[in-house]
Design a protein around this motif. Structure first.
Motif, mmCIF file in Angstrom:
data_model
loop_
_atom_site.group_PDB
_atom_site.id
_atom_site.type_symbol
_atom_site.label_atom_id
_atom_site.label_comp_id
_atom_site.label_asym_id
_atom_site.label_seq_id
_atom_site.Cartn_x
_atom_site.Cartn_y
_atom_site.Cartn_z
ATOM 1 N N SER A 391 -4.875 1.120 11.294
ATOM 2 C CA SER A 391 -3.534 1.061 11.207
ATOM 3 C C SER A 391 -2.285 -0.118 10.946
ATOM 4 O O SER A 391 -1.663 0.561 10.262
ATOM 5 C CB SER A 391 -3.104 1.579 12.815
ATOM 6 O OG SER A 391 -1.986 1.862 12.918
ATOM 7 N N GLY A 392 -2.564 -1.026 11.411
ATOM 8 C CA GLY A 392 -1.813 -2.319 10.607
ATOM 9 C C GLY A 392 -2.211 -2.677 9.046
ATOM 10 O O GLY A 392 -0.883 -3.098 8.863
ATOM 11 N N ILE A 393 -3.322 -2.630 9.216
ATOM 12 C CA ILE A 393 -3.303 -2.605 7.742
ATOM 13 C C ILE A 393 -2.317 -1.622 6.649
ATOM 14 O O ILE A 393 -1.965 -2.421 5.917
ATOM 15 C CB ILE A 393 -4.737 -2.796 6.837
ATOM 16 C CG1 ILE A 393 -5.678 -3.612 7.422
ATOM 17 C CG2 ILE A 393 -5.319 -2.678 5.467
ATOM 18 C CD1 ILE A 393 -7.260 -3.833 7.536
ATOM 19 N N LEU A 394 -2.860 -0.628 6.956
ATOM 20 C CA LEU A 394 -1.851 1.017 6.488
ATOM 21 C C LEU A 394 -0.839 0.275 6.465
ATOM 22 O O LEU A 394 0.023 0.527 5.106
ATOM 23 C CB LEU A 394 -1.893 2.065 7.025
ATOM 24 C CG LEU A 394 -3.969 2.473 6.868
ATOM 25 C CD1 LEU A 394 -3.974 3.247 7.973
ATOM 26 C CD2 LEU A 394 -4.465 2.192 5.314
ATOM 27 N N LYS A 395 -0.016 0.262 7.073
ATOM 28 C CA LYS A 395 1.386 -0.684 7.606
ATOM 29 C C LYS A 395 2.078 -1.566 6.605
ATOM 30 O O LYS A 395 3.374 -1.452 6.181
ATOM 31 C CB LYS A 395 1.774 -0.507 9.842
ATOM 32 C CG LYS A 395 2.187 0.409 9.307
ATOM 33 C CD LYS A 395 2.161 0.637 11.567
ATOM 34 C CE LYS A 395 1.708 1.662 12.272
ATOM 35 N NZ LYS A 395 1.422 0.961 13.858
ATOM 36 N N ILE A 396 1.197 -2.461 6.848
ATOM 37 C CA ILE A 396 1.695 -4.001 5.816
ATOM 38 C C ILE A 396 1.640 -3.092 4.218
ATOM 39 O O ILE A 396 2.471 -3.644 3.873
ATOM 40 C CB ILE A 396 0.382 -5.378 6.311
ATOM 41 C CG1 ILE A 396 0.762 -5.118 7.649
ATOM 42 C CG2 ILE A 396 0.636 -6.243 4.863
ATOM 43 C CD1 ILE A 396 -0.481 -6.440 8.071
ATOM 44 N N TYR A 397 0.260 -3.154 3.680
ATOM 45 C CA TYR A 397 0.651 -2.260 2.767
ATOM 46 C C TYR A 397 1.596 -1.682 2.078
ATOM 47 O O TYR A 397 2.017 -1.434 0.789
ATOM 48 C CB TYR A 397 -1.126 -1.866 2.293
ATOM 49 C CG TYR A 397 -2.203 -3.262 1.240
ATOM 50 C CD1 TYR A 397 -1.867 -3.909 0.951
ATOM 51 C CD2 TYR A 397 -3.042 -3.643 2.995
ATOM 52 C CE1 TYR A 397 -3.059 -4.487 0.802
ATOM 53 C CE2 TYR A 397 -3.265 -4.413 2.687
ATOM 54 C CZ TYR A 397 -3.330 -5.547 1.183
ATOM 55 O OH TYR A 397 -4.572 -5.996 0.884
ATOM 56 N N GLU A 398 1.800 -0.426 2.905
ATOM 57 C CA GLU A 398 3.057 0.418 2.375
ATOM 58 C C GLU A 398 4.231 -0.368 2.952
ATOM 59 O O GLU A 398 5.509 0.489 1.463
ATOM 60 C CB GLU A 398 3.118 1.495 3.820
ATOM 61 C CG GLU A 398 1.494 2.768 4.092
ATOM 62 C CD GLU A 398 1.596 3.354 5.411
ATOM 63 O OE1 GLU A 398 1.946 4.918 5.297
ATOM 64 O OE2 GLU A 398 3.008 3.177 6.061
#
Length: 710
Positions: A391-398
């Motif tokens: 979830s965190g990886i997705l948010k950062i890249y988003e």
């Protein structure tokens, strides 16, 4: 000004006419292609009305894989025959270049549909069919690359110097270069020899890689022989008929044992076994391929294979690589000696023996780090539940790249663990691509972390854009209990790094398939993801990817974040010598010198590079090193450290102290990721940095003396 306006109008009119003609031509070609019963059935069942954008096929049966491969070969043959039949006086972009570009764009995903099951399928029959299909397709591709009739038509078009767009010219130039690098400038009898050599090299490389992928070697140990290993690790091991615990040689077992097992005899046995993997069957394959590569290089007019292989890289010449590596060794060795002395002192304290061997390095580095920075990596894992990390990886890249990643369950996947996401531009709301996350280890799956492009992002000549598709393969170990799988920080770093490769593939906006995303020069490919690894050590981003597994409200502390950052800077010189400079030096020697006994070379070279440390007797790590044989990596093992140098420059110049700045992130996306391979990597770096790249940042970060820029 009037003349320029007329020229622009002519180019626009020509481009419009070319597009209209290409639609008619490509439509006829595709109609022939999809007429095959198999493809009609598969497209209707799986792809439906999205066939223009999504062509990668999932869940093919073994017989379908082989059949699809044959269909692809037949279609490719027809397109090449049509191009070859164009009269030389009538060559045009529409009847020569456009059909080949269209073929590349559309066949890639279907070829990957045949090749991909070898990496992920739980069915041994499907993996074998995939391997068979890959052999068929590679043999056909090799034959196509040697077609003189097609080359003459393309070369004739090129020589007429028609007015085309810059990316079109780059594509044409690369086409010609590819044919000539295969030997099309040679006399007919020499071309035949070049074709034979290419085919044989490809065949042997496939066998080499499959031997490694199918290797199931393991060792058995008692619990006492695994003293020092975490209880969760012990619980994850299978018990053999002899009552002992089964340890495989895959990364999920190998690295934890090398870092934490207190029993030196166990570490030594595991290291020796890993470096003996596939030794008997792969050593002769490797040495035969090396010999064939040298013969082919000389036939094509190059001094050696390294000169041939590096021609299309940033480095260009073996001499440049050798100079780079020698300078790095010169600057790293003094620091590495100090680091080794630290480990020797620790070993003498624990074992009464200060001679540090290969099997001791990771164990004593871990002990030194725990003593210096008081960080327990196993306890740290409590903060990295896999779903929270994802979830965190997705948010950062988003946030960083201006994207929106939306999980989708509209299409079936190849395994129940796989998750699918559609990637959208957050402003334009347009779908940029599709990604798959295949995170957990399983039997038969490729056992390294990697990103596999499944479909290139590119323009089709019917005014439709084909979306890029990619799969991320990790090998996390599922928890043996009901507790969510917890990741080590090193696994988080690897995950974040590979996710960066997916974003490179998805964000690319190349017009041609061969310039899509990750098809940049091999010695630049890792640089963007290396730079992105920095987000795994900064407080702001770490807290986005973590929470305590027993208390989701409890975030990772500032103190732990600081310790992780300190750990990253520990033993940089020794790591660089062992992990990069040894392999890079070995790789360059293998591809510049002839008639090499690889086992003896490694036995001599390892202590020369790694501070006198001997290689384990009776081993040959080259026999299980995929990078020495896989296409695009041969003679390019220097590229990992080379890329780290550019990654450090990009991060320090643009992101240091500013990691979540969306404006800078969008600049990174637009100037580094979007171009794909439409520009030379050196130019991409200059565009982003605003100057020539430098090694200063890498040396400064790692506390090494500076030397002249590349």
């Amino acid at each position: 000004m009037a003349t320029r306006a007329r020229q622009k109008e002519m180019v626009t009119r020509t481009s419009r006419q070319r597009q209209q003609q290409a639609i008619q031509y490509a439509g006829a070609a595709i109609a022939v292609f999809v007429a095959g019963k198999l493809l009609r059935r598969i497209f209707k069942a799986i792809v439906g009305d999205k066939s223009n954008k999504f062509k990668f096929l999932i869940g093919l049966e073994p017989s379908q894989i082989r059949k699809l491969a044959q269909e692809l070969i037949e279609r490719s043959q027809r397109v090449h025959d049509q191009v070859a039949a164009v009269p030389l006086q009538k060559v045009s972009y529409v009847n020569v270049i456009a059909p080949l570009a269209r073929l590349e764009a559309e066949e890639f995903a279907l070829m990957q549909s045949c090749k991909f099951p070898r990496l992920v399928s739980t069915s041994k029959e499907a993996r074998q069919a995939s391997l068979d299909a890959e052999k068929m397709l590679d043999e056909h591709k090799s034959k196509c690359s040697m077609r003189e009739d097609v080359y003459l038509v393309i070369k004739t078009f090129c020589d007429k110097k028609f007015m085309v767009q810059p990316e079109e010219q780059r594509f044409i130039d690369r086409l010609v270069k590819d044919y000539e690098r295969k030997g099309l400038r040679l006399r007919p009898e020499m071309r035949g020899e070049a074709e034979r050599l290419n085919a044989r090299i490809g065949e042997l490389c496939n066998v080499f890689q499959n031997n490694i992928n199918e290797d199931e070697s393991s060792l058995s140990f008692t619990v006492g022989e695994l003293t020092g290993m975490h209880s969760d690790f012990i619980k994850s091991l299978n018990t053999g008929e002899d009552g002992k615990l089964k340890v495989t040689l895959k990364p999920i077992h190998y690295f934890p044992i090398m870092e934490y097992c207190k029993v030196r005899a166990t570490r030594s046995a595991v290291a020796a076994a890993r470096y003996r993997r596939c030794m008997k069957e792969n050593t002769p394959l490797l040495e035969k391929v090396l010999d064939l590569r040298h013969k082919l290089a000389r036939l094509l007019g190059y001094k050696n294979w390294a000169e041939y292989s590096l021609e299309l890289c940033m480095a260009k010449k073996p001499e440049k690589v050798q100079e780079f590596q020698e300078k790095m060794v010169e600057h790293i060795t003094p620091a590495a000696l100090r680091e080794l002395k630290l480990l020797q002192d620790l070993k003498e304290e624990e074992e009464g023996n200060s001679v540090v061997g290969l099997e001791d390095i990771l164990y004593y580095i871990q002990k030194a780090e725990r003593r210096m920075i008081n960080l327990d990596i196993n306890d740290l894992s409590q903060y990295f539940p896999v779903d929270t990390v994802t979830s965190g990886i997705l948010k950062i890249y988003e946030h960083l790249l201006g994207l929106k990643l939306q999980e989708s369950r509209s299409r079936h996947v190849w395994h129940e663990d796989v998750r699918e996401y559609e990637v959208f531009d957050s402003e334009k709301k347009a779908c940029l691509g599709i990604i798959y996350l295949d995170l957990f280890s399983r039997e038969g799956k490729y056992n390294h972390a990697c990103v596999v492009p499944l479909q290139p992002g590119c323009d089709l000549d019917d005014s439709c854009r084909q979306v890029p598709v990619a799969a991320l393969l990790m090998n996390f170990t599922k928890s043996a209990t009901n507790i969510e799988t917890l990741l080590k920080h090193s696994e988080l770093v690897s995950y974040f790094h590979e996710f960066g490769h997916m974003m490179h593939h998805v964000c690319s906006q190349a017009s041609f398939a061969r310039f899509s995303g990750l098809q940049v020069e091999s010695d630049f490919r890792e640089a963007p993801s290396h730079m992105l690894e920095n987000w795994c050590y900064e407080k702001e981003s770490l807290k986005m990817m973590s929470c305590h597994c027993k208390d989701p409200q409890k975030e990772i502390t500032d103190g732990l974040c600081n310790l992780l950052k300190a750990k990253r800077k520990s033993f940089p010189a020794l790591r660089a010598l062992r992990n990069h400079l040894f392999l890079g030096t070995l790789d360059l020697i293998l591809h510049t010198e002839e008639k090499i006994d690889t086992e003896l070379l490694i036995k001599r070279l390892y202590p020369e590079v790694v501070l006198g440390m001997p290689m384990l007797d009776g081993t040959n790590l080259a026999a299980s090193t995929l990078h020495l044989m896989s296409g695009g990596c041969d003679a390019a093992c220097y590229a990992y450290l080379w890329s780290e140098v550019f990654a450090a420059d990009m991060f320090e110049t643009k992101f240091k102290g500013n990691i979540m700045n969306n404006i800078v992130g969008m600049e990174f996306r637009n100037k580094v990721l979007v171009p794909g391979a439409t520009k030379d990597a050196v130019q991409i770096l200059k565009d982003f940095l605003g100057r020539d790249p430098s090694v200063d940042a890498y040396l400064r970060i790692n506390g090494l003396n500076q030397f002249d820029d590349l």
